[in-house]
Design a protein around this motif. Structure first.
Motif, short mmCIF file in Angstrom:
data_model
loop_
_atom_site.label_atom_id
_atom_site.label_comp_id
_atom_site.label_asym_id
_atom_site.label_seq_id
_atom_site.Cartn_x
_atom_site.Cartn_y
_atom_site.Cartn_z
N ILE A 471 6.43 -6.38 14.89
CA ILE A 471 7.56 -5.45 14.84
C ILE A 471 7.70 -4.87 13.43
CG2 ILE A 471 10.09 -5.29 14.97
CD1 ILE A 471 9.90 -7.45 17.24
N HIS A 472 7.58 -5.73 12.42
CA HIS A 472 7.69 -5.30 11.02
C HIS A 472 6.63 -4.24 10.69
CE1 HIS A 472 8.16 -6.25 6.55
NE2 HIS A 472 6.99 -5.62 6.58
N GLU A 473 5.37 -4.55 10.95
CA GLU A 473 4.29 -3.61 10.56
C GLU A 473 4.36 -2.32 11.37
OE1 GLU A 473 2.73 -4.06 7.93
OE2 GLU A 473 3.03 -6.21 7.63
N THR A 474 4.68 -2.46 12.66
CA THR A 474 4.72 -1.26 13.50
C THR A 474 5.91 -0.38 13.12
OG1 THR A 474 3.64 -2.55 15.21
CG2 THR A 474 4.59 -0.46 15.89
N ALA A 475 6.97 -1.00 12.63
CA ALA A 475 8.10 -0.20 12.14
C ALA A 475 7.66 0.68 10.95
CB ALA A 475 9.26 -1.10 11.73
N HIS A 476 6.75 0.17 10.13
CA HIS A 476 6.18 1.00 9.05
C HIS A 476 5.41 2.19 9.64
CE1 HIS A 476 7.30 -1.65 5.86
NE2 HIS A 476 6.36 -2.54 6.04
N VAL A 477 4.62 1.90 10.70
CA VAL A 477 3.85 2.98 11.35
C VAL A 477 4.82 4.08 11.81
CG1 VAL A 477 2.43 3.57 13.36
CG2 VAL A 477 1.93 1.49 12.07
N ALA A 481 10.63 2.05 5.83
CA ALA A 481 10.17 1.34 4.63
C ALA A 481 10.89 0.00 4.51
CB ALA A 481 10.44 2.19 3.40
N HIS A 482 10.39 -0.86 3.62
CA HIS A 482 11.12 -2.10 3.31
C HIS A 482 12.47 -1.75 2.71
CE1 HIS A 482 6.85 -3.73 2.51
NE2 HIS A 482 7.24 -4.18 3.69
N PRO A 483 13.46 -2.63 2.89
CA PRO A 483 14.74 -2.33 2.23
C PRO A 483 14.64 -2.44 0.71
CG PRO A 483 14.82 -4.45 3.36
CD PRO A 483 13.52 -3.82 3.74
N THR A 507 12.59 -6.95 6.19
CA THR A 507 12.60 -7.82 5.02
C THR A 507 11.37 -8.72 5.08
OG1 THR A 507 13.80 -9.52 6.21
CG2 THR A 507 15.12 -7.95 4.99
N TYR A 508 11.20 -9.52 4.04
CA TYR A 508 10.10 -10.48 4.04
C TYR A 508 10.58 -11.85 4.49
CZ TYR A 508 6.85 -7.45 1.51
OH TYR A 508 6.00 -6.46 1.15
N SER A 509 9.74 -12.53 5.21
CA SER A 509 10.00 -13.94 5.47
C SER A 509 8.73 -14.67 5.09
CB SER A 509 10.31 -14.17 6.94
OG SER A 509 9.24 -13.70 7.72
ZN LIG Z 1 5.95 -4.48 5.17
#
Ligand SMILES: [Zn+2]
Length: 748
Positions: A471-477, A481-483, A507-509
């Motif tokens: 979900i995180h990476e595809t949201a970039h696609v 952007a990261h917050p 965010t990062y986990s």
């Molecule tokens: Zn990222």
């Protein structure tokens, strides 16, 4: 090195994948490439109708209301002046990969509000109920000892973690807000919050049920249109300086440094507190409220996510993929993010052994083994992977299948997700990167796909499932952007980890963040998107549709120019289409002003024409649809009109040497020439070159050389070098206008 490699190629190629899976893989990959070509965009020129319709970088400016609410204190007039003078008055969010603005400029209106005393009392009383006593973390203890010995004995000082999402919910219940963004500054009196504290939250990985602990937060927000910052919390460093910032000269370290995340205990002058608070506001505005984008968002009604899980482990460890990735959860997250599109995602497990040999080779060619501090790691090289897959996919598909895909590209976005699971530590492109939203090798401003590399131990034993990562990476696609990644015209690109403390999957986990032991899971693992994300994507998609509309208008106008039309004698339906698009742009702008970006209940797609036009997205979508129709109309006008083909005065001379054909095109006329098409009927064109122009091969016999910005103007000429297998064949040439229309032709 050989040993690790042999682990996964030891088994011979056995059972072939079913044909449908191979076809699925090929079409998904080919599709993302085709999309790239349809997206390559339009330029600038000089013509009669066109200048007023030239695409604009900024479509409109939009007013935005930002409330600054202090809780537990009162703004004085000096405070308001001191802070106001340091605040950003306007901002243009960028598309970071293109280095161009997304298309809107915000003008911020700040309002200073002092919360009533009873509200402060309620809030701080509530906070006591959601705070737990914990041992003071090491970084805070160090800070007390070195900076604040007056607090007393570290062992005796109370320290608490306050539940951040609970406080967020409390604020949303008790402080109504809708058409504005709000930043709360907590400044409790000592008797109201008389212990050292930070904020924290516990999240659970939806695939593995592993718990992730985020602590040390000094602020939080993201589920609603506000963010709170507690000036008495912390201080904290995130991510830990010791891991990232040993080099004090590194400017990034300075930005990330906890000195920037000061709390009130370390601030001694009014000037300093104005600096800190205005910096917090400026960063919240540019990172959270009106953020920049990685890629330009791009709207189509259908989205298909094909997740290829490629098991490279020796034991084929991921027998049951459902345990590590959940396509329903992924669909749900994206359906919430963009409810005005259809989402389908499916997980396709690929056992490396079962892949066709040429595909195995493609994968192996994109993998590199490196030794880092004595242990072997694997790097998946995204450029090689995408390049190799491109070639492979195009080889698998017939011309007919490709054409079908081209048709589908008009209404569907395919996003391929490649997840590689290895036995050892693995990254994408560089050490430490678990996944990327890769860009197209043809044009870095366009996303291609998601690529993730993972170690089976992370998934099987440490509990980091693959759904949230996907979900995180595809949201970039999709553009988000990261917050913590931002852009400002005064500072350029910048990083501020403070704002990783917000509700979003972006965010990062990680297992090793600040305050956690090395074996604990830290950070947040959030599978669904929040209000900041919804607003960013709604605005981004509306602006992207408006951008597409203005490019269509420009294309149409260039064609009309070529057809010999002048403004006064345009057909009335074309004039009304142009007016309607312009008025829809203004409609979208008005809804931007009231922060009414998208209304799900009354979404006005083409099947719901009875729904009112009541948000920015509706207007943007209609402008786009009108522009598509306009372009179709103009094209059909082109075919019905007996064109006054402007046979221009152009002379073409052709010289033949032993190997080369030298073509010289001389423009003796007024209209500039932007392209030359060459067709060798009885021979194959092997090579063509023109200095400073692009070339485009149509088929084996035909090439077009063209330019966007360096046409052959009146009186000038251009040389083309051509190599073919039949230097004596008859060469047909035609010269082209900006829009690609023929302006003259001949044979020699
Ligand atoms: Zn990222």
């Amino acid at each position: 090195m050989e040993s690790a490699r042999s682990v996964f190629i030891s088994k011979p190629y056995s059972i072939a994948l079913s044909l449908s899976v191979v076809l699925k893989l090929a079409t998904t990959i080919a599709f993302s490439i085709l999309l790239i070509f349809t997206l390559l965009s339009v330029p600038v020129t000089q013509a009669y109708l066109s200048p007023e319709h030239e695409p604009k970088e900024i479509l409109f400016t939009s007013e935005m209301q930002i409330n600054l609410v202090v809780v537990g204190d009162e703004w004085s007039e000096e405070d308001e002046q001191g802070i106001s003078s340091r605040l950003l008055k306007s901002y243009k969010p960028m598309i970071l990969n293109e280095n161009t603005p997304i298309g809107v400029e915000y003008k911020y209106n700040y309002t200073f509000v002092s919360a009533p005393e009873f509200f402060a009392t309620q809030l701080y009383t509530f906070m006591k109920t959601v705070a737990i006593d914990v041992e003071m973390p090491e970084p805070v203890a160090r800070w007390v000892v070195s900076e604040h010995p007056e607090f007393g004995d570290v062992q005796q000082i109370a320290y608490r973690i306050i539940n951040a999402p609970e406080v967020e919910e409390f604020l949303s219940r008790s402080w109504p807000m809708e058409d504005e963004y709000t930043i709360f500054f907590f400044l409790p009196h000592e008797d109201e919050l008389n212990y050292l504290h930070t904020y924290g939250m516990l999240t659970t990985d939806p695939d593995t049920d592993a718990e992730f602990l985020q602590e040390g937060m000094m602020g939080f927000g993201g589920s609603y249109r506000f963010y709170f910052i507690d000036l008495t919390a912390g201080p904290w460093t995130y991510p830990p300086m010791s891991l990232f910032c040993e080099d004090a000269e590194n400017p990034l370290c300075d930005q990330v440094n906890h000195v920037k995340n000061k709390n009130i205990h370390d601030i001694s002058s009014a000037e300093e507190i104005y600096d800190v608070m205005s910096e917090y506001v400026n960063n919240a505005v540019t990172l959270l409220f009106t953020p920049s984008y990685v890629y330009s968002p791009f709207y189509r009604i259908n989205h298909e996510l094909s997740i290829f899980l490629i098991d490279f482990t020796a034991e084929r460890a991921l027998v049951n993929t459902d345990q590590y990735i959940n396509s329903e959860l992924i669909d749900e997250a994206f359906s919430n993010l963009i409810p005005y599109a259809e989402w389908t995602s499916n997980v396709i497990s690929l056992n490396f052994d079962d892949l066709p040999e040429d595909l195995q080779e493609t994968f192996l060619n994109s993998i590199e083994f490196r030794s880092i501090e004595g242990s072997e790691i694997i790097i998946v090289k995204s450029d090689e992977l995408i390049d190799g897959l491109d070639k492979w996919a195009l080889g698998e598909l017939t011309e007919e299948e490709l054409n079908e895909l081209r048709m589908e590209a008009e209404t569907r976005i395919f996003i391929p997700v490649f997840i590689f699971i290895f036995d050892s530590e693995a990254y994408v492109d560089e050490y430490g990167l678990g996944g990327i939203a890769a860009s197209s090798p043809v044009d870095p401003s366009i996303p291609c796909c998601t690529i993730i590399a993972s170690n089976k131990n992370d998934v099987l034993f440490t509990g980091q499932g693959l759904s949230v990562l996907t979900i995180h990476e595809t949201a970039h696609v999709l553009g988000l952007a990261h917050p913590h990644d931002g852009y400002r015209s005064d500072t350029g690109e910048f990083v501020d980890w403070f704002y990783d403390w917000s509700y979003t999957p972006l965010t990062y986990s990680a297992p090793t963040a600040n305050g956690c032991g090395l074996d604990e899971l830290c950070g947040m693992i959030i599978p669904d998107f929040g209000r900041f994300n919804f607003d960013a994507i709604d605005r981004g998609l509306a602006l992207s549709l408006l951008n597409e509309a203005q490019l269509n208008v420009y294309d149409a106008v260039l064609l009309l120019d070529d057809l010999g039309y002048d403004s006064p004698d345009l057909p009335s339906e074309i004039i009304s289409a142009l007016n309607s698009i312009e008025s829809d742009v203004q409609g979208a702008r008005q809804h931007f002003n009231s922060m009414n970006y998208f209304n799900y209940i009354t979404f006005r797609d083409t099947s719901n024409l009875m729904n009112p036009m009541d948000d920015a997205f509706d207007f943007a979508l209609r402008a786009f649809e009108t522009s598509e129709q306009l372009l179709r109309d103009v094209k059909s006008l082109e075919s019905t009109i007996t064109k006054p083909t402007p046979q221009l005065d152009i002379s073409v001379t052709i010289k033949q040497t032993e190997k080369l054909t030298l073509i010289s095109v001389q423009n003796n006329d007024e209209l500039p020439l932007f392209g030359v098409k060459l067709n060798l009927e009885d021979g194959l064109i092997k090579f063509v070159k023109t200095r400073g122009w692009d070339r485009d091969r149509i088929d084996q016999n035909t090439v077009i050389v063209s330019t966007d910005d360096r046409p052959i103007t009146a009186g000038k000429s251009l040389k083309i070098i051509l190599i073919s297998d039949n230097p004596n064949g008859s060469l047909e040439w035609s010269v082209l206008s900006k829009a690609g229309n023929e302006l003259g032709k001949g044979v020699s």
